[in-house]
Design an enzyme around this catalytic site. Sequence first.
Site, PDB file in Angstrom:
ATOM      1  CE  LYS A 114      36.421  35.851  34.622  1.00  0.00           C
ATOM      2  NZ  LYS A 114      37.877  35.212  34.948  1.00  0.00           N
ATOM      3  CE  LYS A 137      41.348  42.142  38.798  1.00  0.00           C
ATOM      4  NZ  LYS A 137      42.701  41.350  38.423  1.00  0.00           N
ATOM      5  CE  LYS A 149      47.430  36.823  34.485  1.00  0.00           C
ATOM      6  NZ  LYS A 149      46.273  36.387  34.716  1.00  0.00           N
TER       7      LYS A 149
HETATM    8  N1  AQP Z   1      45.732  44.020  39.133  1.00  0.00           N
HETATM    9  C1  AQP Z   1      45.695  44.410  39.718  1.00  0.00           C
HETATM   10  N2  AQP Z   1      46.694  43.890  41.446  1.00  0.00           N
HETATM   11  C2  AQP Z   1      47.036  43.669  42.440  1.00  0.00           C
HETATM   12  N3  AQP Z   1      46.902  42.457  41.920  1.00  0.00           N
HETATM   13  C3  AQP Z   1      46.849  41.703  40.784  1.00  0.00           C
HETATM   14  N4  AQP Z   1      46.209  40.942  40.533  1.00  0.00           N
HETATM   15  C4  AQP Z   1      45.649  40.771  38.797  1.00  0.00           C
HETATM   16  N5  AQP Z   1      45.403  41.650  38.631  1.00  0.00           N
HETATM   17  C5  AQP Z   1      45.739  42.418  39.511  1.00  0.00           C
HETATM   18  C6  AQP Z   1      47.250  39.468  40.912  1.00  0.00           C
HETATM   19  O1  AQP Z   1      47.556  38.538  40.319  1.00  0.00           O
HETATM   20  C7  AQP Z   1      47.761  37.152  40.690  1.00  0.00           C
HETATM   21  C8  AQP Z   1      47.228  36.146  39.555  1.00  0.00           C
HETATM   22  O2  AQP Z   1      46.288  36.154  38.445  1.00  0.00           O
HETATM   23  P1  AQP Z   1      45.509  35.688  37.690  1.00  0.00           P
HETATM   24  O3  AQP Z   1      45.843  35.147  36.551  1.00  0.00           O
HETATM   25  O4  AQP Z   1      45.236  34.599  38.971  1.00  0.00           O
HETATM   26  O5  AQP Z   1      44.201  36.444  37.424  1.00  0.00           O
HETATM   27  P2  AQP Z   1      43.514  37.969  37.489  1.00  0.00           P
HETATM   28  O6  AQP Z   1      43.042  37.999  39.194  1.00  0.00           O
HETATM   29  O7  AQP Z   1      41.875  37.170  36.917  1.00  0.00           O
HETATM   30  O8  AQP Z   1      44.693  38.591  36.691  1.00  0.00           O
HETATM   31  P3  AQP Z   1      44.189  39.323  35.078  1.00  0.00           P
HETATM   32  O9  AQP Z   1      45.232  40.287  35.493  1.00  0.00           O
HETATM   33  O10 AQP Z   1      43.292  40.198  35.903  1.00  0.00           O
HETATM   34  O11 AQP Z   1      43.904  38.895  34.845  1.00  0.00           O
HETATM   35  P4  AQP Z   1      42.580  38.331  33.788  1.00  0.00           P
HETATM   36  O12 AQP Z   1      42.281  39.443  32.661  1.00  0.00           O
HETATM   37  O13 AQP Z   1      42.989  37.238  32.649  1.00  0.00           O
HETATM   38  O14 AQP Z   1      41.241  38.594  35.107  1.00  0.00           O
HETATM   39  C9  AQP Z   1      46.355  37.227  41.598  1.00  0.00           C
HETATM   40  O15 AQP Z   1      47.297  36.698  42.681  1.00  0.00           O
HETATM   41  C10 AQP Z   1      45.963  38.088  41.014  1.00  0.00           C
HETATM   42  O16 AQP Z   1      45.281  39.039  42.839  1.00  0.00           O
END
Ligand code: AQP
Length: 321
Positions: free
Chosen positions: A108, A189, A192
């Site tokens: 990052k 993937k 958010k």
């Molecule tokens: N694409 C995905 N498919 C399945 N599971 C997912 N998770 C995230 N993206 C996917 C799961 O959601 C939970 C919460 O996620 P987080 O907020 O801890 O952060 P993250 O994994 O970094 O989620 P994002 O949506 O991808 O956010 P950003 O864009 O900020 O990085 C976790 O259990 C994660 O595995």
Amino acid sequence: MTRLSGITPSGHIHLGNHLGAIRRWAAESEPDDLYFVSDLHAMTLPYRPERLRALTRENLAVLLAAGIDPGSVFVQSDLVGELGALNWVLECTCGYGEAARMIQFKEKAAEQDSARLGLLTYPVLMAADILLQGASEIPVGNDQNQHVELARTLARRFNASYGEVFTVPAAAVPRAAAGVRDLADPGRKMAKSAQQQNGVVFVLDEPDVAQRKINRAKTDDLRDVRYEPEQRPGLANLIEILAVCTGVSPYAAARTATTYAQLKDAVAEAVLEELRPVRERARELLDDPGELERVREKGARQAAERASSRLGAALRVAGLR
Ligand code: AQP
């Protein structure tokens, strides 16, 4: 045994968060399990305060709407005092090299013009989240394993150096979860914080918006519906989404459609049906700030109570009281 899981309000909660994590949290939760909205973690990258505040409320509402017990949720910043104190103690237990070695930091930081110091130190804050609540099991994907390992190391080192205060946590590998890909760009993937949101179905999207995103999902030119994740990732993503929503294997889901149009219709129908109750309940909660506030305050009180004797003991043995 206490399991602790968090969601970072870096954006709106999407279908991947729901199918890969939240839905299971709601279905498999044990009475001692804890879920929190990690708004402090969202500050490690540039953000807007008003948006963060709104997303924190919204994320909390979605967790509750998905069926997570209101008695097991809290918002991280409601413990900012306790966490700040323990964070400092743990920073003074952690080597600089240990923090700098974190792969997620390196990745990052490389994307930033000027990475925030918080990006380097946030795994220590994550250790404070875990140790303050006395959590013993942390269900995480591969990308977070190293951070839980750091929390283990810090708990052990602190206990050995100053006195037995902390439960030593362990990473738990969640049952194979659905890894939902971006509909417009299946090489990534679903996330958010995606720059382009046309391939991200948000839990609170209106049905017509979600339907449009699914109809425009990237597939390929081959036309026949077959589950081949390696060769045909866009198609496989749609099939997997359908499979998870309808509770069948991807191979069985693939057999329910013969054309891409049929498959997309089936995916849209299943996704809308899956998300409808969550969206409706979350909207109700967001329209009734009183109820959401009450849940949040109670969660904060309980989390602070769980933290208080442990923090007191840590400060005492560390020579601060
Ligand atoms: N694409 C995905 N498919 C399945 N599971 C997912 N998770 C995230 N993206 C996917 C799961 O959601 C939970 C919460 O996620 P987080 O907020 O801890 O952060 P993250 O994994 O970094 O989620 P994002 O949506 O991808 O956010 P950003 O864009 O900020 O990085 C976790 O259990 C994660 O595995």
